[in-house]
Design a protein around this motif. Structure first.
Motif, PDB file in Angstrom:
ATOM      1  N   ARG A 168       0.822  -1.217   0.000  1.00  0.00           N
ATOM      2  CA  ARG A 168       0.000   0.000   0.000  1.00  0.00           C
ATOM      3  C   ARG A 168       0.845   1.251   0.000  1.00  0.00           C
ATOM      4  N   GLN A 169       1.872   1.242   0.863  1.00  0.00           N
ATOM      5  CA  GLN A 169       2.703   2.449   0.941  1.00  0.00           C
ATOM      6  C   GLN A 169       3.449   2.678  -0.360  1.00  0.00           C
ATOM      7  N   GLY A 170       3.958   1.578  -0.941  1.00  0.00           N
ATOM      8  CA  GLY A 170       4.667   1.743  -2.199  1.00  0.00           C
ATOM      9  C   GLY A 170       3.758   2.245  -3.298  1.00  0.00           C
ATOM     10  N   ALA A 171       2.536   1.679  -3.352  1.00  0.00           N
ATOM     11  CA  ALA A 171       1.611   2.125  -4.393  1.00  0.00           C
ATOM     12  C   ALA A 171       1.255   3.582  -4.195  1.00  0.00           C
ATOM     13  N   THR A 172       1.036   3.982  -2.925  1.00  0.00           N
ATOM     14  CA  THR A 172       0.693   5.382  -2.676  1.00  0.00           C
ATOM     15  C   THR A 172       1.836   6.308  -3.048  1.00  0.00           C
ATOM     16  N   ALA A 173       3.070   5.888  -2.696  1.00  0.00           N
ATOM     17  CA  ALA A 173       4.228   6.721  -3.041  1.00  0.00           C
ATOM     18  C   ALA A 173       4.351   6.847  -4.549  1.00  0.00           C
ATOM     19  N   LEU A 174       4.091   5.740  -5.242  1.00  0.00           N
ATOM     20  CA  LEU A 174       4.172   5.774  -6.703  1.00  0.00           C
ATOM     21  C   LEU A 174       3.146   6.741  -7.285  1.00  0.00           C
ATOM     22  N   VAL A 175       1.917   6.657  -6.772  1.00  0.00           N
ATOM     23  CA  VAL A 175       0.857   7.542  -7.265  1.00  0.00           C
ATOM     24  C   VAL A 175       1.209   8.996  -6.980  1.00  0.00           C
ATOM     25  N   CYS A 176       1.763   9.253  -5.781  1.00  0.00           N
ATOM     26  CA  CYS A 176       2.084  10.637  -5.425  1.00  0.00           C
ATOM     27  C   CYS A 176       3.203  11.182  -6.297  1.00  0.00           C
ATOM     28  N   VAL A 177       4.227  10.363  -6.534  1.00  0.00           N
ATOM     29  CA  VAL A 177       5.330  10.833  -7.385  1.00  0.00           C
ATOM     30  C   VAL A 177       4.831  11.067  -8.806  1.00  0.00           C
ATOM     31  N   GLY A 178       3.937  10.166  -9.279  1.00  0.00           N
ATOM     32  CA  GLY A 178       3.364  10.363 -10.597  1.00  0.00           C
ATOM     33  C   GLY A 178       2.552  11.639 -10.687  1.00  0.00           C
ATOM     34  N   LEU A 179       1.785  11.903  -9.637  1.00  0.00           N
ATOM     35  CA  LEU A 179       0.990  13.139  -9.602  1.00  0.00           C
ATOM     36  C   LEU A 179       1.896  14.362  -9.608  1.00  0.00           C
ATOM     37  N   LEU A 180       2.989  14.273  -8.854  1.00  0.00           N
ATOM     38  CA  LEU A 180       3.936  15.396  -8.818  1.00  0.00           C
ATOM     39  C   LEU A 180       4.557  15.620 -10.194  1.00  0.00           C
ATOM     40  N   ALA A 181       4.908  14.512 -10.870  1.00  0.00           N
ATOM     41  CA  ALA A 181       5.494  14.658 -12.207  1.00  0.00           C
ATOM     42  C   ALA A 181       4.493  15.270 -13.169  1.00  0.00           C
ATOM     43  N   LEU A 182       3.248  14.813 -13.077  1.00  0.00           N
ATOM     44  CA  LEU A 182       2.208  15.353 -13.956  1.00  0.00           C
ATOM     45  C   LEU A 182       2.010  16.835 -13.724  1.00  0.00           C
ATOM     46  N   LEU A 183       1.874  17.219 -12.444  1.00  0.00           N
ATOM     47  CA  LEU A 183       1.657  18.630 -12.128  1.00  0.00           C
ATOM     48  C   LEU A 183       2.847  19.473 -12.550  1.00  0.00           C
ATOM     49  N   SER A 184       4.068  18.927 -12.378  1.00  0.00           N
ATOM     50  CA  SER A 184       5.255  19.704 -12.732  1.00  0.00           C
ATOM     51  C   SER A 184       5.311  19.963 -14.229  1.00  0.00           C
ATOM     52  N   THR A 185       5.041  18.905 -15.016  1.00  0.00           N
ATOM     53  CA  THR A 185       5.077  19.125 -16.467  1.00  0.00           C
ATOM     54  C   THR A 185       3.991  20.108 -16.884  1.00  0.00           C
ATOM     55  N   MET A 186       2.825  20.014 -16.213  1.00  0.00           N
ATOM     56  CA  MET A 186       1.748  20.945 -16.548  1.00  0.00           C
ATOM     57  C   MET A 186       2.162  22.380 -16.219  1.00  0.00           C
ATOM     58  N   VAL A 187       2.751  22.564 -15.042  1.00  0.00           N
ATOM     59  CA  VAL A 187       3.140  23.914 -14.621  1.00  0.00           C
ATOM     60  C   VAL A 187       4.196  24.480 -15.547  1.00  0.00           C
ATOM     61  N   LEU A 188       5.157  23.620 -15.917  1.00  0.00           N
ATOM     62  CA  LEU A 188       6.258  24.127 -16.732  1.00  0.00           C
ATOM     63  C   LEU A 188       5.862  24.309 -18.190  1.00  0.00           C
ATOM     64  N   ALA A 189       4.825  23.574 -18.637  1.00  0.00           N
ATOM     65  CA  ALA A 189       4.463  23.657 -20.055  1.00  0.00           C
ATOM     66  C   ALA A 189       3.450  24.750 -20.337  1.00  0.00           C
ATOM     67  N   LEU A 229       5.299  24.870  -8.270  1.00  0.00           N
ATOM     68  CA  LEU A 229       5.971  23.584  -8.042  1.00  0.00           C
ATOM     69  C   LEU A 229       6.023  23.269  -6.553  1.00  0.00           C
ATOM     70  N   LEU A 230       6.289  24.293  -5.758  1.00  0.00           N
ATOM     71  CA  LEU A 230       6.333  24.078  -4.306  1.00  0.00           C
ATOM     72  C   LEU A 230       4.962  23.634  -3.782  1.00  0.00           C
ATOM     73  N   GLY A 231       3.905  24.284  -4.292  1.00  0.00           N
ATOM     74  CA  GLY A 231       2.566  23.884  -3.894  1.00  0.00           C
ATOM     75  C   GLY A 231       2.251  22.459  -4.320  1.00  0.00           C
ATOM     76  N   ALA A 232       2.684  22.077  -5.522  1.00  0.00           N
ATOM     77  CA  ALA A 232       2.432  20.712  -5.993  1.00  0.00           C
ATOM     78  C   ALA A 232       3.158  19.697  -5.111  1.00  0.00           C
ATOM     79  N   ALA A 233       4.401  19.996  -4.740  1.00  0.00           N
ATOM     80  CA  ALA A 233       5.160  19.069  -3.890  1.00  0.00           C
ATOM     81  C   ALA A 233       4.489  18.915  -2.527  1.00  0.00           C
ATOM     82  N   LEU A 234       4.047  20.049  -1.967  1.00  0.00           N
ATOM     83  CA  LEU A 234       3.386  19.982  -0.654  1.00  0.00           C
ATOM     84  C   LEU A 234       2.086  19.194  -0.751  1.00  0.00           C
TER      85      LEU A 234
END
Lengths: 197, 103
Positions: free
Chosen positions: A96-117, B10-15
């Motif tokens: 469970r923890q691994g799956a949650t961490a994976l989902v969270c990292v994926g969400l962070l990657a998605l949001l980051s690409t969205m923010v930067l693009a 980005l900081l908000g997304a990480a948090l």
């Protein structure tokens, strides 16, 4: 904000590292009291970021409400449910923890690409930064008047609800008398009778 | 080089992601509430960034942030009262044992 740009960058970096470290500590530490104090650190770092964003009033409100009220409330709750309990281990918890961490990292990657693009339409007009509280007050009493009043009603309801939920009443066992039979359909928890009646 | 909008987003997304992780994986009910506060603060950080960079004249994002702070305070009070009530009934604060309505 009339600080030099280097000062702004350096203080942003320090505040960001403080905030992320404290947030990770809130989530990952075992002792719940440490988590509560680190949560105060998160709130204060975010208040510093608000000052970097030219928002003095909201920074002060953040300190007052979050550190002064919410964090103290959480500490009170920790003290009230102060019970050392060993949580029973659950099978396959690491999955469970691994799956949650994976989902969270994926969400962070998605949001980051969205923010930067996304090409943000940044407004570069310079305003004098000393009048935010006047602006906020004008908004509160003109176009945000109804939500402002509703917020007061919400706070009142939350206060009454919290008192009712957290109150502990012991109803003594008694034999039913005629007055009780008459009032059998009323709520068993009721406010204490007025002293005169 | 000066402060950009993207840094704050980005900081908000990480948090927000840290808050989601804590919300799902923590077993102490009080820690779940703390994670909810982290989520609300991430949203506030986004609102303040947009308010400063996209709308610096009419700072409506700051007004929204004040409302979110109000609702978060009410939520914390009611949530902690619920945790106290549940602790009196079940004598535990383990999220895994709050399964009265499960199945």
């Amino acid at each position: 904000m009339n600080l030099a740009e280097g000062v702004q960058i350096v203080s942003f970096g320090i505040l960001a590292v403080m905030m992320l470290g404290a947030a990770l500590g809130v989530v990952l530490l075992n002792q719940i009291v440490y988590s509560a104090f680190l949560l105060g650190g998160v709130f204060m770092s975010i208040s510093g970021l608000y000052i970097l964003l030219n928002a003095d009033f909201v920074a002060a409100a953040q300190i007052l409400i979050y550190v002064g009220a919410v964090n103290v409330l959480i500490l009170f709750a920790i003290m009230l449910v102060n019970k050392k309990e060993e949580f029973k281990p659950v099978r396959n918890r690491w999955i469970r923890q691994g799956a949650t961490a994976l989902v969270c990292v994926g969400l962070l990657a998605l949001l980051s690409t969205m923010v930067l693009a996304t090409p943000w339409a940044v407004d570069t007009t310079t305003v004098n930064a000393s009048s935010t509280i006047i602006q906020i007050g004008k908004h509160f009493f003109s176009d945000f008047l109804l939500p402002f009043e509703l917020a007061s009603v919400l706070l009142l309801m939350a206060m009454v609800g919290a008192i009712i939920l957290a109150r502990r009443d012991f109803i003594p066992e008694r034999k039913a008398t005629t007055t009780e039979v008459e009032t059998a359909l009323t709520l068993p928890e009721r406010p204490r009778e007025l002293s005169g009646s | 080089m000066e402060l950009q909008l993207e840094y704050f987003l980005l900081l908000g997304a990480a948090l927000f992601c840290i808050g989601i992780y804590g919300l799902v994986t923590s077993r102490n009910a009080v820690r779940v509430l703390m994670s909810v506060e982290l989520l609300l603060n991430a949203v506030n950080l986004n609102l303040m960034g947009f308010s400063n960079f996209l709308d610096p004249v009419e700072i409506k994002g700051q007004v929204f942030t004040v409302f979110v702070i109000t609702v978060a305070a009410a939520e914390a009070a009611v949530g902690l009262a619920i945790i106290l009530a549940i602790y009196r009934n079940r004598d535990t604060i383990d999220m895994e044992q709050f399964n009265l309505l499960k199945w």
